[in-house]
Design a protein around this motif. Structure first.
Motif, PDB file in Angstrom:
ATOM      1  N   ILE A  50       4.631  -1.606 -12.980  1.00  0.00           N
ATOM      2  CA  ILE A  50       4.471  -1.591 -12.065  1.00  0.00           C
ATOM      3  C   ILE A  50       4.987  -2.887 -11.234  1.00  0.00           C
ATOM      4  CG2 ILE A  50       3.698  -1.291  -9.272  1.00  0.00           C
ATOM      5  CD1 ILE A  50       1.831   1.112 -11.563  1.00  0.00           C
ATOM      6  N   THR A  51       5.710  -2.966 -10.859  1.00  0.00           N
ATOM      7  CA  THR A  51       6.659  -4.700 -10.896  1.00  0.00           C
ATOM      8  C   THR A  51       7.352  -4.586  -8.626  1.00  0.00           C
ATOM      9  OG1 THR A  51       8.965  -3.792 -11.038  1.00  0.00           O
ATOM     10  CG2 THR A  51       7.853  -5.064 -12.788  1.00  0.00           C
ATOM     11  N   GLY A  52       7.596  -5.603  -8.295  1.00  0.00           N
ATOM     12  CA  GLY A  52       8.073  -5.879  -6.793  1.00  0.00           C
ATOM     13  C   GLY A  52       6.460  -5.829  -6.334  1.00  0.00           C
ATOM     14  N   TRP A  53       5.316  -6.276  -6.511  1.00  0.00           N
ATOM     15  CA  TRP A  53       4.892  -6.738  -5.671  1.00  0.00           C
ATOM     16  C   TRP A  53       4.570  -7.852  -5.314  1.00  0.00           C
ATOM     17  CZ3 TRP A  53       0.770  -8.805  -7.710  1.00  0.00           C
ATOM     18  CH2 TRP A  53       0.367  -8.901  -9.393  1.00  0.00           C
ATOM     19  N   ARG A  54       3.878  -8.406  -3.989  1.00  0.00           N
ATOM     20  CA  ARG A  54       3.310  -9.793  -3.710  1.00  0.00           C
ATOM     21  C   ARG A  54       1.628  -9.317  -3.221  1.00  0.00           C
ATOM     22  NH1 ARG A  54       6.188 -10.728  -6.882  1.00  0.00           N
ATOM     23  NH2 ARG A  54       8.330 -11.362  -6.744  1.00  0.00           N
ATOM     24  N   ARG A  55       1.577 -10.335  -2.910  1.00  0.00           N
ATOM     25  CA  ARG A  55      -0.063 -10.884  -2.175  1.00  0.00           C
ATOM     26  C   ARG A  55       0.123 -11.484  -0.957  1.00  0.00           C
ATOM     27  NH1 ARG A  55      -3.979 -11.952  -6.991  1.00  0.00           N
ATOM     28  NH2 ARG A  55      -5.344 -11.700  -5.307  1.00  0.00           N
ATOM     29  N   LYS A  56      -1.111 -11.667  -0.594  1.00  0.00           N
ATOM     30  CA  LYS A  56      -0.817 -13.573   0.515  1.00  0.00           C
ATOM     31  C   LYS A  56       0.216 -13.071   1.400  1.00  0.00           C
ATOM     32  CE  LYS A  56      -3.971 -15.769  -1.990  1.00  0.00           C
ATOM     33  NZ  LYS A  56      -5.011 -14.972  -2.692  1.00  0.00           N
ATOM     34  N   THR A  57       0.614 -12.431   1.883  1.00  0.00           N
ATOM     35  CA  THR A  57       1.864 -11.917   2.924  1.00  0.00           C
ATOM     36  C   THR A  57       0.714 -11.905   3.917  1.00  0.00           C
ATOM     37  OG1 THR A  57       1.264  -9.808   3.157  1.00  0.00           O
ATOM     38  CG2 THR A  57       3.370 -10.467   1.750  1.00  0.00           C
ATOM     39  N   LYS A  58       1.815 -12.660   5.254  1.00  0.00           N
ATOM     40  CA  LYS A  58       1.458 -12.687   6.123  1.00  0.00           C
ATOM     41  C   LYS A  58       1.701 -11.473   7.253  1.00  0.00           C
ATOM     42  CE  LYS A  58       1.524 -17.879   6.920  1.00  0.00           C
ATOM     43  NZ  LYS A  58       2.002 -18.985   7.214  1.00  0.00           N
ATOM     44  N   LEU A  59       1.536 -10.056   6.678  1.00  0.00           N
ATOM     45  CA  LEU A  59       1.889  -8.706   7.688  1.00  0.00           C
ATOM     46  C   LEU A  59       0.573  -8.335   8.609  1.00  0.00           C
ATOM     47  CD1 LEU A  59       4.114  -7.256   7.571  1.00  0.00           C
ATOM     48  CD2 LEU A  59       3.227  -6.015   5.147  1.00  0.00           C
ATOM     49  N   VAL A  60       0.421  -8.022   9.258  1.00  0.00           N
ATOM     50  CA  VAL A  60      -0.670  -7.071  10.145  1.00  0.00           C
ATOM     51  C   VAL A  60      -1.941  -6.928   9.192  1.00  0.00           C
ATOM     52  CG1 VAL A  60      -1.969  -5.484  12.021  1.00  0.00           C
ATOM     53  CG2 VAL A  60       0.378  -6.721  11.720  1.00  0.00           C
ATOM     54  N   GLY A  61      -3.098  -7.670   9.652  1.00  0.00           N
ATOM     55  CA  GLY A  61      -3.728  -6.696   8.340  1.00  0.00           C
ATOM     56  C   GLY A  61      -4.263  -7.163   7.430  1.00  0.00           C
ATOM     57  N   GLN A  62      -3.114  -8.034   6.036  1.00  0.00           N
ATOM     58  CA  GLN A  62      -3.657  -8.981   5.384  1.00  0.00           C
ATOM     59  C   GLN A  62      -3.314  -7.688   4.604  1.00  0.00           C
ATOM     60  OE1 GLN A  62      -5.979 -12.101   6.041  1.00  0.00           O
ATOM     61  NE2 GLN A  62      -4.962 -13.330   7.019  1.00  0.00           N
ATOM     62  N   PRO A  63      -2.586  -7.298   3.537  1.00  0.00           N
ATOM     63  CA  PRO A  63      -2.631  -5.846   2.378  1.00  0.00           C
ATOM     64  C   PRO A  63      -2.868  -6.751   1.874  1.00  0.00           C
ATOM     65  CG  PRO A  63      -0.750  -5.443   4.323  1.00  0.00           C
ATOM     66  CD  PRO A  63      -1.501  -6.532   4.615  1.00  0.00           C
ATOM     67  N   ASP A  64      -3.322  -6.421   0.084  1.00  0.00           N
ATOM     68  CA  ASP A  64      -4.111  -6.587  -0.663  1.00  0.00           C
ATOM     69  C   ASP A  64      -2.549  -6.990  -1.374  1.00  0.00           C
ATOM     70  OD1 ASP A  64      -6.537  -7.249  -0.099  1.00  0.00           O
ATOM     71  OD2 ASP A  64      -6.762  -5.064  -0.413  1.00  0.00           O
ATOM     72  N   PHE A  65      -1.592  -5.972  -1.260  1.00  0.00           N
ATOM     73  CA  PHE A  65      -0.322  -5.831  -2.071  1.00  0.00           C
ATOM     74  C   PHE A  65       1.039  -5.779  -1.406  1.00  0.00           C
ATOM     75  CE2 PHE A  65      -3.805  -5.262  -5.172  1.00  0.00           C
ATOM     76  CZ  PHE A  65      -3.213  -6.303  -6.178  1.00  0.00           C
ATOM     77  N   HIS A  68       7.699  -5.310  -0.730  1.00  0.00           N
ATOM     78  CA  HIS A  68       8.088  -5.047   0.355  1.00  0.00           C
ATOM     79  C   HIS A  68       9.785  -4.467   0.624  1.00  0.00           C
ATOM     80  CE1 HIS A  68       6.634  -8.689   2.593  1.00  0.00           C
ATOM     81  NE2 HIS A  68       5.915  -9.133   1.747  1.00  0.00           N
ATOM     82  N   ARG A  69      10.193  -4.493  -0.390  1.00  0.00           N
ATOM     83  CA  ARG A  69      11.444  -2.900  -0.412  1.00  0.00           C
ATOM     84  C   ARG A  69      11.248  -2.419  -0.006  1.00  0.00           C
ATOM     85  NH1 ARG A  69      16.014  -3.066  -5.556  1.00  0.00           N
ATOM     86  NH2 ARG A  69      14.319  -4.545  -6.240  1.00  0.00           N
ATOM     87  N   GLU A  70       9.587  -1.327  -0.302  1.00  0.00           N
ATOM     88  CA  GLU A  70       9.423   0.093  -0.050  1.00  0.00           C
ATOM     89  C   GLU A  70       9.324   0.014   1.119  1.00  0.00           C
ATOM     90  OE1 GLU A  70       9.459  -2.154  -2.956  1.00  0.00           O
ATOM     91  OE2 GLU A  70      10.006  -0.523  -4.791  1.00  0.00           O
ATOM     92  N   ARG A  71       8.368  -1.171   1.354  1.00  0.00           N
ATOM     93  CA  ARG A  71       7.941  -1.433   3.484  1.00  0.00           C
ATOM     94  C   ARG A  71       6.502  -0.995   2.713  1.00  0.00           C
ATOM     95  NH1 ARG A  71      10.060  -3.819   6.956  1.00  0.00           N
ATOM     96  NH2 ARG A  71       8.874  -2.727   8.728  1.00  0.00           N
ATOM     97  N   ILE A  72       5.504  -0.772   1.469  1.00  0.00           N
ATOM     98  CA  ILE A  72       4.502   0.056   1.291  1.00  0.00           C
ATOM     99  C   ILE A  72       3.512  -0.864   1.431  1.00  0.00           C
ATOM    100  CG2 ILE A  72       3.391   0.516  -0.495  1.00  0.00           C
ATOM    101  CD1 ILE A  72       5.795   2.557  -1.437  1.00  0.00           C
ATOM    102  N   ALA A  73       2.374  -1.198   1.947  1.00  0.00           N
ATOM    103  CA  ALA A  73       1.432  -2.461   2.322  1.00  0.00           C
ATOM    104  C   ALA A  73       0.255  -1.403   1.461  1.00  0.00           C
ATOM    105  CB  ALA A  73       0.739  -2.291   3.396  1.00  0.00           C
ATOM    106  N   VAL A  74      -0.727  -1.961   0.271  1.00  0.00           N
ATOM    107  CA  VAL A  74      -1.159  -1.252  -0.205  1.00  0.00           C
ATOM    108  C   VAL A  74      -3.044  -2.077   0.011  1.00  0.00           C
ATOM    109  CG1 VAL A  74      -2.228  -1.235  -2.691  1.00  0.00           C
ATOM    110  CG2 VAL A  74      -0.222  -1.053  -2.627  1.00  0.00           C
TER     111      VAL A  74
END
Length: 155
Positions: A50-65, A68-74
């Motif tokens: 499962i690829t395409g994930w990033r960590r440590k983003t500056k999104l509201v609530g600081q999701p763990d993963f 971006h392309r799919e606009r999914i916060a985990v």
């Protein structure tokens, strides 16, 4: 993912500090995230391609993963810290403080979920105990990621 069971029940442990000493000790500990749960999910993502994930983003609530392309916060929510309905137990000491802390965490979780949804993000929350059943977590992630078949991210 490792053995999640323990031979020692937390209620069996004796606290040999005074409440003031315990408070000072706890205040000195700085948060470093939920490393073990995040590492377990990273291992699942990698072993299942499962690829395409990033960590440590500056999104509201600081999701763990973040995908971006799919606009999914985990978010991987710790069962104790976020008040899991399945694993909940009342702390033996200082329960008023801890129950209030958990209540604030859950309130913040609802706020973050609403904010991200308003911005057009899909939010996935995975309970810590769910990582004991990795196949279910992978199946759920694949289902969410494959909704948009033009952007397959599982290889």
């Amino acid at each position: 993912i490792g053995d999640w069971s323990s031979d020692v029940c937390s209620s069996d442990l004796v606290d040999n500090m005074t409440p003031q000493q315990r408070s000072q000790t706890m205040a000195a500990i700085r948060s470093c995230g939920n490393r073990t749960t995040e590492q377990a999910l990273i291992q699942l993502f990698r072993s299942n391609r499962i690829t395409g994930w990033r960590r440590k983003t500056k999104l509201v609530g600081q999701p763990d993963f973040v995908f971006h392309r799919e606009r999914i916060a985990v978010f991987v929510d710790g069962c104790f810290w976020h008040g899991c309905p399945r694993c909940h137990f009342e702390p033996a000491s200082n329960s008023k403080y801890w129950l209030e802390k958990i209540r604030r965490n859950r309130k913040r979780d609802r706020f973050v979920t609403r904010e991200l949804a308003t911005l057009g993000w899909k939010i996935i929350r995975i309970w810590e105990h769910s990582l004991k059943q990795p196949n279910r977590v992978v199946k759920r992630m694949r289902a969410v990621l494959m909704k948009d078949e033009t952007l397959p991210r599982i290889r």
